[in-house]
Design an enzyme around this catalytic site. Structure first.
Site, PDB file in Angstrom:
ATOM      1  N   ASP A  45       5.345   0.190   2.510  1.00  0.00           N
ATOM      2  CA  ASP A  45       4.573   0.769   3.625  1.00  0.00           C
ATOM      3  C   ASP A  45       5.323   0.509   4.923  1.00  0.00           C
ATOM      4  O   ASP A  45       5.339   1.339   5.833  1.00  0.00           O
ATOM      5  CB  ASP A  45       3.188   0.101   3.773  1.00  0.00           C
ATOM      6  CG  ASP A  45       2.258   0.383   2.609  1.00  0.00           C
ATOM      7  OD1 ASP A  45       2.306   1.497   2.065  1.00  0.00           O
ATOM      8  OD2 ASP A  45       1.467  -0.527   2.265  1.00  0.00           O
ATOM      9  N   HIS A  95       2.193  -3.204   2.040  1.00  0.00           N
ATOM     10  CA  HIS A  95       3.110  -3.283   0.906  1.00  0.00           C
ATOM     11  C   HIS A  95       4.507  -3.241   1.514  1.00  0.00           C
ATOM     12  O   HIS A  95       4.697  -2.664   2.605  1.00  0.00           O
ATOM     13  CB  HIS A  95       2.943  -2.087  -0.033  1.00  0.00           C
ATOM     14  CG  HIS A  95       1.582  -1.995  -0.667  1.00  0.00           C
ATOM     15  ND1 HIS A  95       0.816  -0.860  -0.602  1.00  0.00           N
ATOM     16  CD2 HIS A  95       0.877  -2.886  -1.382  1.00  0.00           C
ATOM     17  CE1 HIS A  95      -0.314  -1.059  -1.258  1.00  0.00           C
ATOM     18  NE2 HIS A  95      -0.310  -2.288  -1.735  1.00  0.00           N
TER      19      HIS A  95
HETATM   20  C1  3MF Z   1      -5.019  -5.464  -4.721  1.00  0.00           C
HETATM   21  C2  3MF Z   1      -4.522  -5.429  -3.340  1.00  0.00           C
HETATM   22  C3  3MF Z   1      -3.342  -4.655  -2.920  1.00  0.00           C
HETATM   23  C4  3MF Z   1      -3.256  -3.338  -3.655  1.00  0.00           C
HETATM   24  C5  3MF Z   1      -4.245  -2.335  -3.261  1.00  0.00           C
HETATM   25  C6  3MF Z   1      -3.957  -1.082  -4.021  1.00  0.00           C
HETATM   26  C7  3MF Z   1      -1.878  -6.306  -1.985  1.00  0.00           C
HETATM   27  O1  3MF Z   1      -6.333  -5.870  -4.741  1.00  0.00           O
HETATM   28  O2  3MF Z   1      -5.089  -6.044  -2.518  1.00  0.00           O
HETATM   29  O3  3MF Z   1      -2.188  -5.444  -3.037  1.00  0.00           O
HETATM   30  O4  3MF Z   1      -2.060  -2.796  -3.414  1.00  0.00           O
HETATM   31  O5  3MF Z   1      -5.539  -2.801  -3.434  1.00  0.00           O
HETATM   32  O6  3MF Z   1      -5.055  -0.292  -4.175  1.00  0.00           O
END
Ligand code: 3MF
Ligand code: MG
Length: 344
Positions: free
Chosen positions: A53, A50
Site C-alpha cells: 500500500d 500493507h
Molecule cells: C487482518 C488484518 C490485515 C489484513 C486485512 C485484509 C494487517 O486482520 O488486519 O493485515 O490485511 O484485514 O482484509
C-alpha cells in the site's frame, strides 16, 4: 488524573469494494489519496499500511527505490498531519505465499517471505514508524498432515528473528487469528503469539495486535485477551470490530453484534490506560456489501462513535457501588448494575 486521549487509525483495506467469496466488487476502488482524506475527515491520526500500500509493486524495485518511495509517502502523510502506524508484509496474496510464507514447505518460498518481510522493515523505517504487524494469514494448514507443527513453530521463530535482525529498533506486533484463510493456523491466540515472542532473540521487541473478531473466532473473550497482553505490556495495537459468533470473518462495526462485549474491551483498555501508551485504536471493519459507494465510510464513523460513547460509559460507571457489590459477592446485583448502566 487527566483522562487520556485516544489516537485512531485506519488501513486502506477498510475502504473495500464489497467483494466476497461469492460475488465480485460492487463499488469502485477508493483511490489511496481519498483514503487519506477520509482519515483526516474522521479525525483519525494514523494510517495502517500493507507494505505494498505504501510502495506499490515493491517487488520490482531496488532497495534504494523502495526507500525513496516510502520517504515520499511519509512526506505526503506529514502534509496532512498523518503518521504511519505500522507496516504489514502482505505475504498472503503473492503466488510464493500460497502455502504460507515462513512455514511453506518450499525453501525458496520461505526465503522469499523473509526477504519480503525485510523489505517491509525498510518501508516502515522510511515511513518513520518502527512497528511491523505480522498477520500470519496462511501460516497454517488446510490438510493437517501437510506440515509438521514442530518444524513450523521453529520456522516462525526463525522468521521473527530475521525481521528483528533487519533493524535494531524495529518492533513486531503479531496479529493472531485461529482460522481463515487456512483451516487451522499455527498462531491462533495471544498466548501463542506471546510465547513465540518469548522464544525470539529479543522478546522486548515482540508484542501483539489484538483483533476483537479473531479472539471471538478462537472462542475467547477479546477483553480477556487484551487484559492478558496489557498486563505484560505487550498490547501495541488493536483492531476493534465485531463478529456474530462462529461464522465467516465478518469485520462488523465495533459493538454491532455484542455491545456489552465492546464495553468490556473499552473497560480493559481504560483500566490499563492504553491511550497513554501512545498506541493506536484501529478499526478493522468493512462496509456491508449492500452499502452504496457514497456512504461506504459510515462503518468507520459508527465504530469510532460507539467507541467514544463506550469510553464515556466506562468513565461514568458507578465504581463504588460496583465495589460494594463485589465485596458482598453479589454478582447478580453487579450484573443488573452493568446492564442498567449500558441501557441508561
Ligand atoms: C487482518 C488484518 C490485515 C489484513 C486485512 C485484509 C494487517 O486482520 O488486519 O493485515 O490485511 O484485514 O482484509
Ligand atoms: Mg485485522
Amino acid at each position: 488524573m487527566p483522562e487520556s486521549q485516544y489516537r485512531f487509525s485506519v488501513g486502506p483495506w477498510n475502504l473495500g469494494r464489497g467483494a466476497d467469496p461469492f460475488g465480485p466488487p460492487v463499488r469502485p476502488a477508493v483511490p489511496f489519496d481519498d483514503v487519506l482524506a477520509v482519515a483526516v475527515d474522521l479525525g483519525f491520526d494514523g494510517i495502517q499500511f500493507h507494505d505494498d500500500d505504501a510502495v506499490p509493486d515493491l517487488e520490482d524495485l531496488s532497495p534504494a527505490q523502495i526507500v525513496a518511495k516510502a520517504e515520499a509517502m511519509r512526506k505526503k502523510l506529514a502534509d496532512m498531519n498523518l503518521v504511519a502506524e505500522f507496516v504489514a508484509p502482505r505475504l498472503w496474496e503473492h503466488p510464493h505465499g500460497i502455502d504460507g510464507g515462513y512455514t511453506s514447505n518450499d525453501a525458496a518460498c520461505r526465503k522469499w517471505a523473509i526477504d519480503r518481510s525485510k523489505r517491509a522493515v525498510d518501508v516502515a523505517m522510511a515511513l518513520g514508524c518502527d512497528l511491523i504487524v505480522l498477520w500470519p494469514a496462511r501460516e497454517g494448514t488446510g490438510v493437517r498432515e501437510s506440515k509438521c507443527p514442530v518444524e513450523a513453530s521453529r520456522r516462525l521463530v526463525d522468521a521473527v528473528n530475521a525481521i528483528l535482525g533487519a533493524s535494531p529498533t524495529v518492533r513486531i506486533a503479531i496479529e493472531p487469528k485461529p482460522n481463515e484463510p487456512v483451516d487451522t493456523a499455527f498462531i491462533p491466540t495471544i498466548g501463542h503469539a506471546l510465547a513465540l515472542g518469548a522464544r525470539s532473540a529479543d522478546p522486548a521487541r515482540v508484542g501483539v495486535l489484538i483483533e476483537s473478531a479473531h479472539a471471538i473466532l478462537a472462542g475467547l473473550d477479546p477483553s480477556d485477551e487484551m487484559g492478558f497482553a496489557l498486563a505484560a505490556g505487550k498490547l501495541w495495537s488493536v483492531h476493534l470490530n465485531d463478529q456474530n459468533g462462529l461464522k465467516y470473518d465478518q469485520d462488523k462495526v465495533f459493538g454491532a453484534a455484542n455491545l456489552r462485549g465492546a464495553f468490556d474491551q473499552v473497560r480493559v483498555l481504560e483500566a490499563a490506560d492504553y491511550a497513554a501508551t501512545g498506541a493506536f485504536v484501529g478499526f478493522d471493519v468493512k462496509a456491508q456489501r449492500t452499502q452504496k459507494a457514497e456512504s461506504a465510510t459510515a462503518h468507520l464513523a459508527t465504530s469510532q462513535a460507539v467507541f467514544l460513547k463506550l469510553v464515556e460509559k466506562v468513565r461514568t460507571f458507578p465504581v463504588n457501588t460496583a465495589d460494594e457489590m463485589i465485596a458482598q459477592r453479589d454478582y447478580e446485583a453487579l450484573e443488573r448494575l452493568v446492564l442498567e448502566h449500558l441501557l441508561g
